[in-house]
Design a protein around this motif. Structure first.
Motif, PDB file in Angstrom:
ATOM      1  N   SER A   3     -13.688  -6.231 -14.515  1.00 14.95           N
ATOM      2  CA  SER A   3     -14.017  -4.274 -14.600  1.00 14.95           C
ATOM      3  C   SER A   3     -13.964  -4.220 -12.956  1.00 14.95           C
ATOM      4  CB  SER A   3     -14.739  -4.043 -15.898  1.00 14.95           C
ATOM      5  OG  SER A   3     -13.580  -4.183 -16.622  1.00 14.95           O
ATOM      6  N   VAL A   4     -13.243  -4.776 -12.065  1.00 19.85           N
ATOM      7  CA  VAL A   4     -13.651  -4.689 -10.273  1.00 19.85           C
ATOM      8  C   VAL A   4     -13.226  -3.595 -10.404  1.00 19.85           C
ATOM      9  CG1 VAL A   4     -13.831  -5.492  -8.637  1.00 19.85           C
ATOM     10  CG2 VAL A   4     -13.819  -6.891 -10.421  1.00 19.85           C
ATOM     11  N   GLY A   5     -13.660  -2.453  -9.084  1.00 17.54           N
ATOM     12  CA  GLY A   5     -13.108  -1.595  -8.916  1.00 17.54           C
ATOM     13  C   GLY A   5     -14.143  -0.400  -9.583  1.00 17.54           C
ATOM     14  N   PRO A   6     -13.796   1.108  -9.358  1.00 15.65           N
ATOM     15  CA  PRO A   6     -12.333   1.444  -9.122  1.00 15.65           C
ATOM     16  C   PRO A   6     -11.457   1.881  -8.730  1.00 15.65           C
ATOM     17  CG  PRO A   6     -13.098   2.948  -9.649  1.00 15.65           C
ATOM     18  CD  PRO A   6     -14.586   2.594  -9.700  1.00 15.65           C
ATOM     19  N   PHE A   7     -10.343   0.907  -7.597  1.00 12.47           N
ATOM     20  CA  PHE A   7      -9.950   1.851  -6.865  1.00 12.47           C
ATOM     21  C   PHE A   7      -8.217   1.775  -6.965  1.00 12.47           C
ATOM     22  CE2 PHE A   7     -12.758  -2.877  -6.013  1.00 12.47           C
ATOM     23  CZ  PHE A   7     -13.080  -1.809  -5.191  1.00 12.47           C
ATOM     24  N   ARG A   8      -7.482   2.430  -5.905  1.00 11.11           N
ATOM     25  CA  ARG A   8      -6.674   2.471  -6.219  1.00 11.11           C
ATOM     26  C   ARG A   8      -5.098   1.933  -5.991  1.00 11.11           C
ATOM     27  NH1 ARG A   8      -5.413   7.863  -7.717  1.00 11.11           N
ATOM     28  NH2 ARG A   8      -7.346   9.432  -7.610  1.00 11.11           N
ATOM     29  N   GLN A   9      -4.282   1.845  -6.733  1.00  6.43           N
ATOM     30  CA  GLN A   9      -3.054   0.891  -7.264  1.00  6.43           C
ATOM     31  C   GLN A   9      -1.956   1.884  -7.032  1.00  6.43           C
ATOM     32  OE1 GLN A   9      -3.143  -2.284  -8.064  1.00  6.43           O
ATOM     33  NE2 GLN A   9      -0.212  -2.046  -6.770  1.00  6.43           N
ATOM     34  N   THR A  10      -0.958   1.237  -5.903  1.00  6.50           N
ATOM     35  CA  THR A  10       0.205   2.509  -5.707  1.00  6.50           C
ATOM     36  C   THR A  10       1.485   1.715  -6.805  1.00  6.50           C
ATOM     37  OG1 THR A  10       0.552   1.692  -2.766  1.00  6.50           O
ATOM     38  CG2 THR A  10       2.220   1.642  -3.677  1.00  6.50           C
ATOM     39  N   ASN A  11       1.947   3.041  -7.289  1.00  6.87           N
ATOM     40  CA  ASN A  11       3.164   2.138  -8.383  1.00  6.87           C
ATOM     41  C   ASN A  11       4.370   3.004  -8.255  1.00  6.87           C
ATOM     42  OD1 ASN A  11       3.734   1.524 -10.824  1.00  6.87           O
ATOM     43  ND2 ASN A  11       3.362   4.171 -12.049  1.00  6.87           N
ATOM     44  N   TYR A  12       5.208   2.305  -7.945  1.00  6.16           N
ATOM     45  CA  TYR A  12       6.781   2.031  -8.074  1.00  6.16           C
ATOM     46  C   TYR A  12       7.517   2.710  -9.040  1.00  6.16           C
ATOM     47  CZ  TYR A  12       7.089   0.815  -2.396  1.00  6.16           C
ATOM     48  OH  TYR A  12       6.234   0.374  -1.726  1.00  6.16           O
ATOM     49  N   TYR A  13       6.579   2.232 -10.003  1.00  7.76           N
ATOM     50  CA  TYR A  13       7.287   2.675 -11.270  1.00  7.76           C
ATOM     51  C   TYR A  13       7.050   4.132 -11.973  1.00  7.76           C
ATOM     52  CZ  TYR A  13       7.638  -2.038 -12.105  1.00  7.76           C
ATOM     53  OH  TYR A  13       7.920  -2.969 -12.001  1.00  7.76           O
ATOM     54  N   ALA A  14       6.987   4.753 -11.408  1.00  7.84           N
ATOM     55  CA  ALA A  14       6.068   6.278 -11.386  1.00  7.84           C
ATOM     56  C   ALA A  14       7.057   7.397 -11.637  1.00  7.84           C
ATOM     57  CB  ALA A  14       4.962   6.830  -9.914  1.00  7.84           C
ATOM     58  N   ASN A  15       7.238   7.984 -12.593  1.00  5.23           N
ATOM     59  CA  ASN A  15       8.276   8.761 -13.401  1.00  5.23           C
ATOM     60  C   ASN A  15       9.491   8.313 -13.540  1.00  5.23           C
ATOM     61  OD1 ASN A  15       7.068  11.312 -12.372  1.00  5.23           O
ATOM     62  ND2 ASN A  15       7.748  10.294  -9.845  1.00  5.23           N
ATOM     63  N   GLY A  16       9.290   6.771 -13.931  1.00  9.74           N
ATOM     64  CA  GLY A  16      10.204   6.382 -14.706  1.00  9.74           C
ATOM     65  C   GLY A  16      11.530   5.615 -14.080  1.00  9.74           C
ATOM     66  N   GLN A  17      10.853   5.563 -12.379  1.00  8.11           N
ATOM     67  CA  GLN A  17      12.167   5.099 -11.674  1.00  8.11           C
ATOM     68  C   GLN A  17      12.650   3.791 -11.386  1.00  8.11           C
ATOM     69  OE1 GLN A  17      10.282   6.326  -7.139  1.00  8.11           O
ATOM     70  NE2 GLN A  17      12.559   5.513  -6.049  1.00  8.11           N
ATOM     71  N   TYR A  18      11.965   3.092 -12.102  1.00  6.02           N
ATOM     72  CA  TYR A  18      12.596   1.452 -11.914  1.00  6.02           C
ATOM     73  C   TYR A  18      11.989   1.348 -13.618  1.00  6.02           C
ATOM     74  CZ  TYR A  18      12.582   0.665  -7.014  1.00  6.02           C
ATOM     75  OH  TYR A  18      13.098   1.323  -5.295  1.00  6.02           O
ATOM     76  N   GLY A  19      12.177   2.242 -14.327  1.00  5.10           N
ATOM     77  CA  GLY A  19      12.661   1.702 -16.233  1.00  5.10           C
ATOM     78  C   GLY A  19      10.808   2.130 -16.350  1.00  5.10           C
ATOM     79  N   ALA A  20      10.524   1.368 -17.174  1.00  9.28           N
ATOM     80  CA  ALA A  20       9.413   1.235 -18.180  1.00  9.28           C
ATOM     81  C   ALA A  20       8.872  -0.250 -17.264  1.00  9.28           C
ATOM     82  CB  ALA A  20       9.951   0.952 -19.754  1.00  9.28           C
ATOM     83  N   CYS A  21       7.810  -0.102 -17.427  1.00  8.69           N
ATOM     84  CA  CYS A  21       6.467  -0.742 -17.767  1.00  8.69           C
ATOM     85  C   CYS A  21       5.607  -0.788 -17.999  1.00  8.69           C
ATOM     86  CB  CYS A  21       6.839  -0.506 -15.657  1.00  8.69           C
ATOM     87  SG  CYS A  21       5.409  -2.362 -15.394  1.00  8.69           S
ATOM     88  N   ASP A  22       5.453  -0.611 -19.188  1.00  8.36           N
ATOM     89  CA  ASP A  22       4.480  -0.134 -20.539  1.00  8.36           C
ATOM     90  C   ASP A  22       3.312   0.334 -19.694  1.00  8.36           C
ATOM     91  OD1 ASP A  22       2.578  -2.254 -22.838  1.00  8.36           O
ATOM     92  OD2 ASP A  22       0.916  -2.372 -21.163  1.00  8.36           O
TER      93      ASP A  22
END
Length: 667
Positions: free
Chosen positions: A511-530
Motif C-alpha cells: 500500500s505504497v502511494g498512491p502514484f501514477r502508473q503508465t499503462n500501455y494496455y489502455a483501450n485494449g491496445q495490447y490485449g487483455a491484462c486482467d
C-alpha cells in the motif's frame, strides 16, 4: 523412453525446474537507434527440401526487433552488411551464392508499427572489404509485408572460393517518407563476433557502389560502425546452391533441466539443437547419467530443419539411480540422418543433485520484479505479483524493485537496489525466479502466457526440496528504527561452503502511494491484462511488495555462513538494518540464501514485521493536549477498523501533533 521433438516457435522456452533454455535477447536499443515499441513476430527461415541442393545462410537467428536511426537527414544513404568470413568461404567453397536475402521492418502508423513495409527500392552488393568498391551490385525490390524474408535473385551467381571472404549487404537512399519506418531488423542476440552487424551512413547521398573517401575527397565517406555487441546480428542472409554443401550436422547448443531429482524417479531434460547442414530429418541423442551405461534415442523431425534452424528435443523419462550432490550428466548428438554427426560441437555436460527428498528443506522461491511507474508494460508485472500472491501465497517470496530510467524517476526507487538493477534488469518489466529463471512472458507483454508460465513452474517445482533452509528468524526494533535480526540456517549434508552460500535481506511494504502508473494496455491496445485494458493511459494506484531496502546488496553478505556445513547443525547470522524508510505499521522481511557458484537463490523465507518504530511515534505529550483520534492494529501490524476482543497496539493521536502507542487488551 518416451520422447518429443518440438520445433522452436518462440524465442525462448522455460524448461526444467529452475532453468530457462533459449536465446537471451537484447531488451534495449543502442543509443544511436530508436527501437520499435513492440517486438517483431518471430519468423523462421525459408524451408528447404531434403533433396534440394541449397541452404539459406545467415549469421542471424530469427527476427527479434526492428530499429531506425535517430537524426538521419534527407538523401543520406544507409548501408547494412554482414561478413561472409574466410572460414565460411572455405567451408562452402565450390558452391554458388545465388540470392541475397533481406528481412525488412515496418512503417509506423499512429505511433505504432503497422502491417506494412514501405522500404521498397534497395541495392544489394558484394564487396571484398567495407572500404573497397564492390565487385557485384544489383538493384532489387522488397515486398510490402514486414518481417518476411525477401530473396533478391542475383543475375549472375557468385562462385565461393576457398579462404576468400567477402561482405554481403544492401543500401538504400533515406527519404522523409522513411522517417517513420523501422528498416533495420536484428535478432537481438548481442555477440562479441563482429561479423554480423555492420551499419554505415553516407551523409547527403552516395553513388551506386560502395566507396570510402578517406583517401579520395571526391568520393563520399561511409561511416561504418559495428553494433553486434549491442544489437546482435542483422537479419540479412544469402542462398547457397551446389553439390558441396555440408550435410548431416547438428550442434548441441544448450541443455536445461532440473537441479534435483529423487533416486529412481523420472525427470525431464530439454535440448536446444541447431542445424549446421542442408537438411535434418532424424537425429540420435546419446546420454549418460552417473555411472549408468550410455543410452540412445532417435528423434524424427516434424518438418525438415534447414541450415541454422533451431529445435527443442525433450526427454521426459530420465532416471538417476546414483545418489550425490553432483551426479554427472553427459549428452551427445551422435548421428544425423542415420550418419555420424559432422558437427564437432555435439556434446554438453551437466550435473544433478540426487537424494531422498526427506533429507532436504521446504523451498520458498524468490520472485524479483523489475518495474517502474514510467513503464507502460509494467502493469503486467503488477498483475503477475498479484496472481502469484493470491494463488501461491506460501510458495513465493515477492519483491518489487522500482527503477529510474533516463531522466524519468520512480518515487519508489531505492539506491540499495542499484546492484540488482544493473545486474538483472535488462529491460522492463522483468521478472526472475530464484535469479535463474526469467519470466519470459513479461518481455512479450502477454497475460495468458504469463499465467501459464507461473502455473507450469509451480507444477514442476512443488515437491522439490532445497539442500539448505531457514529454521527461524527473530527480530526486534528499537526506538530509533534499528532492526536487529537473527537468522538461523541448517544444511542437509556435510559439505564445504567457502563463501558459496550467502544470506541477504529485503524489506518490503504494501500500500505504497498512491502514484501514477503508465499503462500501455489502455483501450485494449495490447490485449487483455486482467482489467488494465479497461483503464486509462495513466492510472493512480497503490503499490504492493515495494522494496524499501536491500540489505546485503544483490549478492548477500560475504562470509555470512560458515566455511563448512555439518549436517543438522544450526548456524546463526546476525545483522541490523533500518526500518525508518517504511511508513507503515506493517512490512515484510524477506531473507534469502544466494548461491555464488550457480547464481541461484537456494531458498527464501518471509517474516511479517510489526513496525513498532512507525507505530510508536513521539512519547512526550503536553499537559493540555487532547486526544483527537485512535487507531488500532493487530499484532501483525495490520490496522483494524472495528477491533473485537483481544490484544491490540493502540496508536493515540493528540491535539499537539504527538503520538503515543501501547499494547491494550480490548474487551
Amino acid at each position: 523412453m518416451s520422447k518429443k521433438f518440438l520445433t522452436l516457435a518462440l524465442a525462448a522456452l522455460t524448461a526444467g525446474s529452475a532453468f530457462a533454455i533459449g536465446p537471451k535477447r537484447m531488451t534495449t536499443a543502442d543509443s544511436r537507434f530508436n527501437q520499435a515499441p513492440v517486438k517483431a513476430k518471430v519468423q523462421k527461415s525459408i524451408p528447404t527440401r531434403a533433396d534440394e541442393p541449397s541452404l539459406n545462410y545467415s549469421l542471424a537467428d530469427v527476427v527479434y526487433t526492428t530499429l531506425n536511426f535517430k537524426n538521419l537527414e534527407e538523401n543520406d544513404t544507409v548501408y547494412q552488411a554482414f561478413e561472409f568470413t574466410p572460414e565460411a568461404a572455405t567451408k562452402f567453397a565450390g558452391n554458388q551464392l545465388t540470392s541475397i536475402n533481406i528481412t525488412p521492418g515496418a512503417s509506423i502508423a499512429n505511433g505504432e508499427p503497422s502491417d506494412k513495409n514501405i522500404l521498397e527500392d534497395v541495392t544489394v552488393f558484394l564487396t571484398k572489404g567495407l572500404n573497397e568498391d564492390p565487385f557485384y551490385v544489383q538493384k532489387g525490390k522488397l515486398g510490402s509485408t514486414p518481417y518476411e524474408l525477401n530473396r533478391i535473385i542475383l543475375d549472375t551467381p557468385y562462385d565461393i572460393k576457398t579462404g576468400e571472404g567477402f561482405y554481403v549487404g544492401y543500401y538504400f537512399r533515406y527519404t522523409d517518407e522513411l522517417a517513420n519506418s523501422y528498416y533495420i531488423t536484428v535478432d537481438g542476440l548481442p555477440t562479441k563476433n563482429e561479423a554480423g552487424c555492420w551499419v554505415g551512413i553516407v551523409d547527403g547521398g552516395g553513388p551506386d557502389g560502395i566507396v570510402d573517401g578517406a583517401d579520395d575527397p571526391e568520393k563520399p565517406h561511409i561511416a561504418w560502425s559495428n553494433y553486434a555487441e549491442n544489437l546482435g546480428n542483422l537479419c540479412i542472409g544469402c542462398t547457397l546452391q551446389g553439390d558441396n554443401l555440408p550435410r548431416n550436422g547438428v550442434k548441441l547448443d544448450e541443455i536445461a533441466g532440473p537441479f534435483y531429482c529423487a533416486p529412481g524417479k523420472a525427470f525431464e531434460y530439454n535440448f536446444l539443437v541447431k542445424s549446421t547442414s542442408v537438411a535434418v530429418e532424424t537425429l540420435e541423442l546419446t546420454y549418460t547419467i552417473g555411472d549408468a551405461e550410455p543410452q540412445s534415442d532417435t528423434f524424427q523431425v516434424d518438418s525438415v530443419l534447414s541450415y541454422n534452424d533451431y529445435a527443442i528435443l525433450t526427454l521426459d523419462r530420465l532416471v538417476c539411480n546414483t545418489e550425490g550432490l553432483e551426479v554427472p550428466l553427459k549428452f551427445q548428438v551422435t548421428k544425423v540422418n542415420g550418419e555420424d554427426n559432422t558437427c564437432e560441437e555435439n556434446t554438453l555436460t551437466s550435473s544433478i543433485q540426487c537424494y531422498d527428498p526427506s533429507r532436504g528443506f521446504k523451498r520458498v522461491h524468490l520472485i524479483e520484479e523489475g518495474t517502474g511507474t514510467w513503464c507502460g508494460f509494467c502493469p503486467l508485472g503488477i498483475v503477475m505479483m498479484e496472481y502469484v500472491g493470491e494463488k501461491y501465497p506460501d510458495f513465493f517470496a515477492r519483491v518489487a524493485i522500482h527503477a529510474n530510467q533516463g531522466g524519468t524517476s520512480d518515487p519508489m526507487y531505492q539506491p540499495s537496489t542499484s546492484s540488482w538493477i544493473s545486474n538483472y534488469a535488462q529491460g522492463f518489466p522483468c521478472g526472475r525466479i530464484d535469479r535463474v529463471t526469467e519470466i519470459e512472458a513479461l518481455s512479450y507483454a502477454d497475460y495468458k502466457r504469463m499465467v501459464k508460465e507461473m502455473d507450469d513452474f509451480v507444477k514442476r517445482n512443488r515437491t522439490i526440496p532445497s539442500l539448505i533452509g531457514f529454521t527461524d528468524i527473530n527480530y526486534s526494533i528499537d526506538e530509533k528504527g534499528k532492526m536487529s535480526v537473527d537468522t538461523k540456517v541448517k544444511c542437509a549434508f556435510d559439505m564445504p561452503n567457502d563463501n558459496r552460500y550467502r544470506i541477504g535481506y529485503y524489506l518490503t511494504q504494501d500500500s505504497v502511494g498512491p502514484f501514477r502508473q503508465t499503462n500501455y494496455y489502455a483501450n485494449g491496445q495490447y490485449g487483455a491484462c486482467d482489467g488494465w485494458e479497461t483503464l486509462g493511459r495513466s492510472v493512480q494506484i497503490k503499490y504492493n511488495e515495494v522494496c524499501r531496502l536491500a540489505s546485503g546488496g544483490a549478492f548477500g553478505f560475504t562470509n555470512s555462513l560458515p566455511a563448512t556445513f555439518k549436517q543438522g547443525e544450526e548456524y546463526t547470522h546476525s545483522t541490523s538494518l533500518s526500518v525508518t524508510n517504511v511508513n507503515s505499521a506493517a512490512c515484510k522481511l524477506i531473507a534469502y540464501i544466494y548461491d555464488a557458484q550457480t547464481g541461484e537463490i537456494s531458498n527464501a523465507k518471509v517474516v511479517d514485521v510489526v513496525n513498532s518504530y512507525y507505530i510508536s511515534g513521539v512519547e512526550s505529550v503536553s499537559a493540555d493536549a487532547e486526544i483527537v483520534g485512535r487507531k488500532y492494529y493487530n499484532l501483525n501490524g495490520m490496522e483494524v477498523s472495528e477491533p473485537a476482543d483481544g490484544l491490540y497496539i493502540v496508536r493515540t493521536i493528540y491535539s499537539d501533533g504527538t503520538v503515543k502507542a501501547a499494547k491494550v487488551m480490548v474487551k
